[in-house]
Structures are given as C-alpha cells and as structure tokens.
Design a protein around this motif. Structure first.
Motif, short mmCIF file in Angstrom:
data_model
loop_
_atom_site.label_atom_id
_atom_site.label_comp_id
_atom_site.label_asym_id
_atom_site.label_seq_id
_atom_site.Cartn_x
_atom_site.Cartn_y
_atom_site.Cartn_z
N HIS A 1 -5.38 16.31 -1.97
CA HIS A 1 -5.53 14.57 -1.72
C HIS A 1 -4.14 14.26 -2.21
O HIS A 1 -3.77 13.05 -1.64
N ILE A 2 -3.46 14.83 -2.92
CA ILE A 2 -1.99 14.39 -3.24
C ILE A 2 -1.19 14.36 -1.89
O ILE A 2 -0.73 13.35 -1.42
N ALA A 3 -1.33 15.42 -1.10
CA ALA A 3 -0.59 15.72 0.23
C ALA A 3 -1.12 14.53 1.10
O ALA A 3 -0.36 14.25 2.02
N ASP A 4 -2.55 14.46 1.07
CA ASP A 4 -3.24 13.54 2.05
C ASP A 4 -2.52 12.33 1.88
O ASP A 4 -2.13 11.62 2.92
N ALA A 5 -2.61 11.59 0.62
CA ALA A 5 -2.06 10.54 0.36
C ALA A 5 -0.42 10.33 0.89
O ALA A 5 -0.15 9.26 1.40
N LEU A 6 0.11 11.24 0.76
CA LEU A 6 1.71 11.20 1.09
C LEU A 6 1.60 11.35 2.68
O LEU A 6 2.60 10.79 3.27
N ASN A 7 0.81 12.00 3.14
CA ASN A 7 0.77 12.17 4.80
C ASN A 7 0.51 10.65 5.27
O ASN A 7 0.99 10.37 6.43
N VAL A 8 -0.20 9.94 4.59
CA VAL A 8 -0.64 8.45 4.92
C VAL A 8 0.62 7.57 5.03
O VAL A 8 0.83 6.74 5.92
N ASP B 1 0.93 -1.07 0.00
CA ASP B 1 -0.04 0.19 -0.11
C ASP B 1 1.00 1.25 -0.05
O ASP B 1 0.67 2.32 -0.59
N HIS B 2 2.09 1.10 0.64
CA HIS B 2 2.84 2.12 0.76
C HIS B 2 3.52 2.58 -0.83
O HIS B 2 3.42 3.78 -1.08
N LEU B 3 3.81 1.47 -1.32
CA LEU B 3 4.36 1.62 -2.72
C LEU B 3 3.20 2.01 -3.71
O LEU B 3 3.32 2.98 -4.67
N TYR B 4 1.99 1.66 -3.37
CA TYR B 4 0.89 1.85 -4.40
C TYR B 4 0.58 3.57 -4.00
O TYR B 4 0.20 4.12 -5.16
N LEU B 5 0.57 4.08 -2.97
CA LEU B 5 0.16 5.43 -2.72
C LEU B 5 1.03 6.28 -3.56
O LEU B 5 0.68 7.39 -3.94
N ARG B 6 2.39 5.91 -3.69
CA ARG B 6 3.20 6.89 -4.32
C ARG B 6 2.83 7.07 -5.78
O ARG B 6 2.86 8.11 -6.26
N GLU B 7 2.43 6.02 -6.39
CA GLU B 7 1.99 5.97 -7.68
C GLU B 7 0.48 6.55 -7.85
O GLU B 7 0.38 7.42 -8.96
N PHE B 8 -0.24 6.24 -6.82
CA PHE B 8 -1.48 6.68 -7.00
C PHE B 8 -1.48 8.22 -6.78
O PHE B 8 -2.55 9.07 -7.48
#
Length: 217
Positions: free
Chosen positions: A74-81, A44-51
């Motif tokens: 939402h880009i910032a939110d994904a990277l914060n996760v 999921d960590h690797l996925y969120l980078r591409e997402f």
C-alpha cells in the motif's frame, strides 16, 4: 456487531456531513470551481507522502508477514497515485508541488497519523489509518453512482470508486475485524477512527475554503 461495523456506526454524522459537503456535491454535479479542486490535489499529494510513512510504521508493527507485505504494498500504491493520477493533474496545471506548503488541516491530520503510528499499538494505528482507505472507497462508490459531467473530476472518481482500490480497502477491513480486542482496546480504536474521520471531513472542507495559515509558517 463486528468491530468494523462498530467503527462505521461511530461516524454516521461525520460521513453524512462529508456526502453533503459542497466540495463533494460539486464534484458530482460539476459545479466545483477548478481552483478548489487544484488546491485539493496539491494538498492530497503532500498528504500521501506523509500517509505512506504512517503506513510504513503499520507495516513494521504488523502481526505477521502477510499483513506486513500488505501494508508495504500500500505504500507503493500511495506513491503511485502521486506519480500517476496526481501527476496528470499537476502537469495539466503546470504545478510544481514542491513550491507549496501544507494547509493547517493537512499538517494537523498528518501529524496526528504519524504520532499514532509512532507511539501507539498496532490496533490503534490501523484504526487511525482506516478512514483514509474506507471513506474514500465509500465516497467513490457514491460518486460513481451519481456520475459527474466533468471529465476532470471523473478521473478522480474512477480511481477511488474502482474494484482494485476496493480490494485493498477490504483487506485492511479484514485485518481490523480479525483483531481480538478488550473493551478498553476497542474503545481506543473507535476513538482513533472517529478522530481521523473528522480530519477527513476537515480535509475536504479546508480544500473548499482553500485554507491557509494566518501567518507565514
């Protein structure tokens, strides 16, 4: 029937299979082996980078400044996760995520999202990204209702079943519903949404199986 209602109606079989998958059931009853959950978190960590890159392209294609800002947020939110939620798990396990590669399903799913985001019109891009938002919210709601005896899993459940996450999802649903599409465009959006939803099922299934390539990539 509104557009998002039609989208959700198109994945009844997929969503039912997700809720009944042993990975999801194992989160709620606490029986999921931690190694499988660790595999999922790394992927999921690797996925969120591409997402987040696909979301950046949605932001670039947005119809107006409000939608552009929403997706940029939402880009910032994904990277914060990545940094907060995942960081806690990875630190607990002593995992350096950069030492891991993507599973076959993860590589296929993210390639699909990026391909759509680069090459297709805005309504298809949003439709392809939407399952990651929406299915996680619905699964989070269901898991909060069920509860889990495992605090490690509860931390994940509370992230995706919380009100803050729900607000972001509802904003994207609002964008989708505001689109005035032809019947051909609607069919394309449904197709993108359904395939991405199938990938969501496959992502959890691949984590449960701890999937790997048959040969070293």
């Amino acid at each position: 029937m509104g557009l998002t209602e039609r989208l959700w109606a198109s994945i009844g079989d997929v969503y039912s299979a997700i809720l009944n998958h042993p990975f999801i059931k194992g989160l709620s009853d606490g029986s999921l082996e931690e190694d499988r959950f660790k595999f999922y978190i790394v992927q999921d960590h690797l996925y969120l980078r591409e997402f987040s890159r696909a979301v950046a392209l949605a932001s670039a294609k947005a119809r107006n400044e409000e939608e552009q800002v929403l997706f940029a947020t939402h880009i910032a939110d994904a990277l914060n996760v990545e940094r907060s939620l995942h960081g806690k798990y990875l630190a607990r396990w002593g995992v350096n995520v950069d030492e891991y590669g993507m599973s076959p399903t993860n590589a296929a799913y993210t390639s699909y999202l990026l391909g759509v985001a680069y090459s297709r019109p805005y309504h298809e891009v949003v439709a392809a990204l939407l399952p990651c938002y929406w299915i996680y919210m619905e699964v989070g709601r269901e898991l909060i209702r069920r509860g889990s005896p495992n605090e490690l899993y509860n931390m994940w459940i509370n992230t995706y079943g919380g009100e803050a996450y729900e607000r972001g999802v509802n904003a994207v649903l609002g964008i989708m519903d505001s689109m005035e599409l032809t019947s051909q465009e609607t069919a394309a959006a449904i197709s993108r949404f359904r395939l991405a939803s199938i990938y969501e099922y496959m992502f959890w299934d691949s984590a449960y199986r701890m999937e790997s390539f048959p040969f070293k990539p």
